[in-house]
Design a protein around this motif. Structure first.
Motif, PDB file in Angstrom:
ATOM      1  N   GLY A  35       0.808  -1.220   0.000  1.00  0.00           N
ATOM      2  CA  GLY A  35       0.000   0.000   0.000  1.00  0.00           C
ATOM      3  C   GLY A  35       0.837   1.265   0.000  1.00  0.00           C
ATOM      4  O   GLY A  35       0.297   2.370   0.005  1.00  0.00           O
ATOM      5  N   GLY A  36       2.166   1.113   0.024  1.00  0.00           N
ATOM      6  CA  GLY A  36       3.063   2.266  -0.005  1.00  0.00           C
ATOM      7  C   GLY A  36       3.118   3.032   1.303  1.00  0.00           C
ATOM      8  O   GLY A  36       3.578   4.169   1.338  1.00  0.00           O
ATOM      9  N   LYS A  37       2.660   2.402   2.378  1.00  0.00           N
ATOM     10  CA  LYS A  37       2.659   3.078   3.671  1.00  0.00           C
ATOM     11  C   LYS A  37       3.886   2.656   4.485  1.00  0.00           C
ATOM     12  O   LYS A  37       4.470   1.614   4.242  1.00  0.00           O
ATOM     13  N   GLY A  38       4.248   3.481   5.452  1.00  0.00           N
ATOM     14  CA  GLY A  38       5.407   3.193   6.281  1.00  0.00           C
ATOM     15  C   GLY A  38       5.061   2.741   7.679  1.00  0.00           C
ATOM     16  O   GLY A  38       5.940   2.371   8.442  1.00  0.00           O
ATOM     17  N   ARG A  39       3.770   2.790   8.016  1.00  0.00           N
ATOM     18  CA  ARG A  39       3.367   2.346   9.353  1.00  0.00           C
ATOM     19  C   ARG A  39       1.920   1.905   9.338  1.00  0.00           C
ATOM     20  O   ARG A  39       1.143   2.311   8.486  1.00  0.00           O
ATOM     21  N   GLN A  40       1.593   1.072  10.326  1.00  0.00           N
ATOM     22  CA  GLN A  40       0.233   0.543  10.452  1.00  0.00           C
ATOM     23  C   GLN A  40      -0.060   0.337  11.936  1.00  0.00           C
ATOM     24  O   GLN A  40       0.710  -0.322  12.631  1.00  0.00           O
ATOM     25  N   ILE A  41      -1.160   0.906  12.405  1.00  0.00           N
ATOM     26  CA  ILE A  41      -1.564   0.698  13.791  1.00  0.00           C
ATOM     27  C   ILE A  41      -2.060  -0.734  13.922  1.00  0.00           C
ATOM     28  O   ILE A  41      -2.892  -1.190  13.144  1.00  0.00           O
TER      29      ILE A  41
END
Length: 187
Positions: A35-41
């Protein structure tokens, strides 16, 4: 005590408890990465918060958390720069499969390898608590900028908000002592 009696003694909060289920970390890493994200809660609905992160590339600020922070390094290497009570900067190396406790109040700056993934476990902030973020001049060591913010809902990504403000204003990034400018991280 039987289960019926135990159930009557549960508080309302306990009755609202969600179904317990394990988290597939590999799946979360893949989904976050794709998803191209750098973090996920991972969660923030009890007394604790846990999030998966790649880390911020080229990070140079120091964070002061009001509570303990535990880091579990899953992949890659993290070099956690921190400041001792005597003002000395040191580095703790956290390798994949290792875990580290950073006590509340310790200025720290996680600096990571390109392939890094880690989980941070923290206590939810109390209403009166604030997190501090500090930047120091790389030329003369002077404190360039400090801000205190309330870190509430992690889904609003409060750390990114602090970074956007700092890196968006050159006057905030300019050392008052020597005039050096902290560069913006490359995209």
């Amino acid at each position: 005590m039987d289960l019926v009696s135990l159930n009557h003694k549960m508080t309302e909060a306990e009755k609202k408890m969600k179904e317990l289920s394990a988290i597939d970390l590999e799946g979360v890493i893949e989904a976050t990465n794709s998803g191209g994200k750098g973090r996920q809660i991972l969660w923030q609905d009890s007394e604790s918060i846990a999030f998966l992160s790649r880390g911020r590339k080229q990070r140079v600020d120091f964070h002061i958390d009001p509570s303990d922070e535990v880091t579990l390094q899953l992949r890659g290497v993290q070099r956690l720069h921190y400041v001792t009570p005597e003002g000395e900067q040191k580095v703790a190396v956290i390798r994949a499969g290792q875990i580290l406790l950073c006590p509340g109040g310790v200025p720290h700056s996680p600096r990571v390898s390109e392939d890094a993934w880690f989980i941070v476990f923290e206590r939810k902030r109390k209403a009166e608590e604030q997190d501090h973020f500090l930047w120091f001049c790389e030329q003369c060591g002077e404190k360039v900028y400090e801000v205190a913010v309330h870190v509430g809902d992690y889904s609003h990504d409060p750390v990114s908000q602090v970074h956007r403000k700092f890196y968006g204003e050159e006057s905030l990034r300019t050392c008052k002592r020597c005039g050096a400018v902290i560069p913006q991280p490359s995209a």
